[in-house]
Scaffold this active site. Structure first.
Site, PDB file in Angstrom:
ATOM      1  N   GLY A 157       0.807  -1.214   0.000  1.00 23.06           N
ATOM      2  CA  GLY A 157       0.000   0.000   0.000  1.00 23.06           C
ATOM      3  C   GLY A 157       0.841   1.265   0.000  1.00 23.06           C
ATOM      4  CG  LEU A 164      -1.089   1.609  -3.877  1.00 24.54           C
ATOM      5  CD1 LEU A 164      -2.247   1.222  -4.799  1.00 24.54           C
ATOM      6  CD2 LEU A 164      -0.057   0.489  -3.822  1.00 24.54           C
ATOM      7  CG  HIS A 193       3.214   0.713  -5.309  1.00 26.51           C
ATOM      8  ND1 HIS A 193       3.355   1.778  -4.452  1.00 26.51           N
ATOM      9  CD2 HIS A 193       3.810  -0.340  -4.695  1.00 26.51           C
ATOM     10  CE1 HIS A 193       3.983   1.376  -3.352  1.00 26.51           C
ATOM     11  NE2 HIS A 193       4.286   0.108  -3.481  1.00 26.51           N
ATOM     12  CG  MET A 209      13.965  -4.707 -12.046  1.00 22.65           C
ATOM     13  SD  MET A 209      14.659  -4.393 -13.648  1.00 22.65           S
ATOM     14  CE  MET A 209      16.375  -4.668 -13.330  1.00 22.65           C
ATOM     15  CE  LYS A 210      12.236   0.261  -3.585  1.00 23.76           C
ATOM     16  NZ  LYS A 210      11.768   0.756  -2.308  1.00 23.76           N
ATOM     17  CG  ASP A 211      11.958  -3.438  -3.157  1.00 24.47           C
ATOM     18  OD1 ASP A 211      12.292  -3.104  -2.029  1.00 24.47           O
ATOM     19  OD2 ASP A 211      11.118  -2.778  -3.834  1.00 24.47           O
ATOM     20  CB  VAL A 225       8.914   4.506 -11.160  1.00 24.36           C
ATOM     21  CG1 VAL A 225       8.380   5.907 -11.396  1.00 24.36           C
ATOM     22  CG2 VAL A 225       8.303   3.514 -12.146  1.00 24.36           C
ATOM     23  CG  LEU A 266       8.838   7.252  -7.325  1.00 18.22           C
ATOM     24  CD1 LEU A 266       7.431   7.201  -7.909  1.00 18.22           C
ATOM     25  CD2 LEU A 266       9.067   8.614  -6.712  1.00 18.22           C
ATOM     26  CB  SER A 267      10.798   4.114  -1.417  1.00 16.46           C
ATOM     27  OG  SER A 267      10.549   3.519  -0.158  1.00 16.46           O
TER      28      SER A 267
HETATM   29  P1  AMP Z   1       6.083  -2.318  -1.507  1.00 16.83           P
HETATM   30  O1  AMP Z   1       4.706  -1.784  -1.410  1.00 16.83           O
HETATM   31  O2  AMP Z   1       7.148  -1.354  -1.141  1.00 16.83           O
HETATM   32  O3  AMP Z   1       6.236  -3.671  -0.836  1.00 16.83           O
HETATM   33  O4  AMP Z   1       6.322  -2.602  -3.057  1.00 16.83           O
HETATM   34  C1  AMP Z   1       5.442  -3.390  -3.812  1.00 16.83           C
HETATM   35  C2  AMP Z   1       6.058  -3.638  -5.162  1.00 16.83           C
HETATM   36  O5  AMP Z   1       6.288  -2.386  -5.815  1.00 16.83           O
HETATM   37  C3  AMP Z   1       7.427  -4.352  -5.076  1.00 16.83           C
HETATM   38  O6  AMP Z   1       7.513  -5.289  -6.135  1.00 16.83           O
HETATM   39  C4  AMP Z   1       8.392  -3.207  -5.266  1.00 16.83           C
HETATM   40  O7  AMP Z   1       9.633  -3.619  -5.805  1.00 16.83           O
HETATM   41  C5  AMP Z   1       7.631  -2.331  -6.243  1.00 16.83           C
HETATM   42  N1  AMP Z   1       8.140  -0.970  -6.205  1.00 16.83           N
HETATM   43  C6  AMP Z   1       8.315  -0.186  -5.107  1.00 16.83           C
HETATM   44  N2  AMP Z   1       8.884   0.993  -5.454  1.00 16.83           N
HETATM   45  C7  AMP Z   1       9.078   0.956  -6.796  1.00 16.83           C
HETATM   46  C8  AMP Z   1       9.626   1.858  -7.753  1.00 16.83           C
HETATM   47  N3  AMP Z   1      10.110   3.025  -7.386  1.00 16.83           N
HETATM   48  N4  AMP Z   1       9.650   1.473  -9.043  1.00 16.83           N
HETATM   49  C9  AMP Z   1       9.158   0.268  -9.416  1.00 16.83           C
HETATM   50  N5  AMP Z   1       8.640  -0.618  -8.572  1.00 16.83           N
HETATM   51  C10 AMP Z   1       8.591  -0.304  -7.274  1.00 16.83           C
END
Ligand code: AMP
Length: 279
Positions: free
Chosen positions: A31, A33, A37, A148-150, A176, A184-185
């Site tokens: 979430g 988002l 995402h 790919m960020k993670d 992204v 982005l995070s």
């Molecule tokens: P999270 O909500 O942080 O657990 O992320 C959910 C999914 O979104 C995971 O597969 C992350 O790698 C992906 N994600 C998070 N940040 C980015 C980003 N900046 N660019 C692309 N994918 C992302």
């Protein structure tokens, strides 16, 4: 768009789609988002008949003392984003639905879970792998989209899917970024104004290091990057390392496909980033 909280119901619905011959895309998230995402969601919506987005702040992937309670939650806004992006189902289970007090079964991807971020976040990847394995079993997804960020997470899930014969294909999606390069995070929301300014240097330093990979000795590249990072006020390096981009294995001077990965703490905020590099 349907919002579901029960795994059995989603499983029944997904099975129906599977029997109909629909291609199912899954986007697991915690979430809060953002555009990162949304890039995964857009890809899934474009390439599948049905898209399921899961929103679940997974307690089993937070180590003791981490930010589980403070992690940003914005369900209403997230549902709006999903609806706008033409998602078919949003899965929002509560903790008890996914991990009852009597939960006993966990997935571990040996060795890969213990290096890099795993050294600093005990049990993190065990929690991630278990949650994603459950989502694969609930959603019958043909494809699941990960950022790919993670990078370490992506490689661990690829290995898990292969080792455990999941039918779900893992789709890697590019990172992204903000205009100044910061990935982005959801955790970027923790950064103070000053820290947000400084955070742009991290990707710049990584990119500079990667651009020298073809011509310079790796150790001196890593050392130079470390020195630059150490000059950023309030920044602590957890690790900066080059690994094989296929499977996170160690590299040698002949390795061709590599990934430069790092984790730092900027003030209280933990940031990760990576760049691919090739000889
Ligand atoms: P999270 O909500 O942080 O657990 O992320 C959910 C999914 O979104 C995971 O597969 C992350 O790698 C992906 N994600 C998070 N940040 C980015 C980003 N900046 N660019 C692309 N994918 C992302």
């Amino acid at each position: 768009m349907k919002v579901l909280a029960k795994s059995l119901l989603l499983q029944k619905i997904a099975l129906k789609h599977l029997k109909n011959g629909d291609e199912i895309g899954l986007v697991p998230t915690m979430g809060a988002l953002h555009r990162g995402h949304v890039s995964l969601i857009d890809k899934s919506v474009k390439n599948n008949d049905v898209t399921i987005v899961s929103i679940f702040v997974n307690p089993t992937q937070f180590s003791p003392g981490e930010d589980f309670l403070q992690y940003p939650r914005s369900l209403e806004k997230d549902l709006f984003v999903c609806k706008k992006s033409h998602v078919d189902y949003v899965f929002v289970p509560n903790v008890n639905e996914m991990f009852s007090a009597n939960h006993k079964t966990f997935v571990e991807v040996k060795e890969l879970q213990d290096i890099l971020c795993g050294k600093f976040r005990t049990g993190h990847f065990r929690g991630v792998a278990t949650m994603v394995a459950k989502l694969f079993n609930i959603s019958f997804a043909d494809k699941a989209y990960f950022g790919m960020k993670d990078f370490q997470q992506l490689k661990i899930l690829e290995k898990m899917a292969k080792d455990l014969n999941f039918r779900t294909k893992i789709i890697a999606c590019p990172t992204v970024r903000e205009k100044d390069g910061l990935a982005l995070s959801s955790r970027n929301a923790y950064l103070s104004f000053e820290e947000r300014d400084l955070s742009a240097c991290i990707n710049k330093i990584l990119k500079q290091a990667a651009s020298e990979f073809k011509n310079k000795d790796l150790n001196s590249i890593l050392k130079a990057a470390e020195v630059k990072l150490q000059k950023i006020p309030n920044l602590k390096i957890e690790y900066i390392q080059a690994v094989n981009s296929k499977d996170l294995s160690s590299i040698n001077k002949n390795s061709e496909f590599c990934c430069l990965v790092l984790a730092v703490r900027l003030g209280k905020t933990r940031l990760i980033d990576n760049v691919l590099m090739r000889k």
